[in-house]
Design an enzyme around this catalytic site. Sequence first.
Site, PDB file in Angstrom:
ATOM      1  CB  CYS A 174       0.157   4.321   4.364  1.00  0.00           C
ATOM      2  SG  CYS A 174      -0.536   2.743   4.822  1.00  0.00           S
ATOM      3  CB  CYS A 178      -0.962  -0.005   1.184  1.00  0.00           C
ATOM      4  SG  CYS A 178      -0.147   0.210   2.751  1.00  0.00           S
TER       5      CYS A 178
END
Length: 136
Positions: A48, A46
């Site tokens: 993040c 992902c």
Amino acid sequence: MYPEEMVRPMRNELAEVGFQELYSAEAVENALKSEGTTLVVVNSVCGCAARNARPGAKMSLTGDKKPDHLVTVFAGVDREAVDAARQHMFPFPPSSPSMALFKNGELVHMLERHHIEGRPAELIAENLKDAYEEHC
């Protein structure tokens, strides 16, 4: 499951700074039996993880106090290893990315996804450094 050729660069970001990659439940169990402190990073594909988690984990290693052992498992790829690591992170629910600091096999500090997502890598690094100061 993500193909290995896709996640290899993401794995390398942590491996290049000394994180040992764990691929099995047995490897996780052995790592967490180690004496001293162990930082476990549950890596992820992902955004993040790319923007915040991996850079924050790397930056956290610049201080005087550091964990004795650095290990990582990859969510969506190393299912057996991730499941084993998450069992040791109970009562925290599974999340990725996440980071857990263990001392002599006992969970002493946890950063869940909601502590990582939307926060700058520098803040994550400072959070980890504070945990290292206390536990390492």
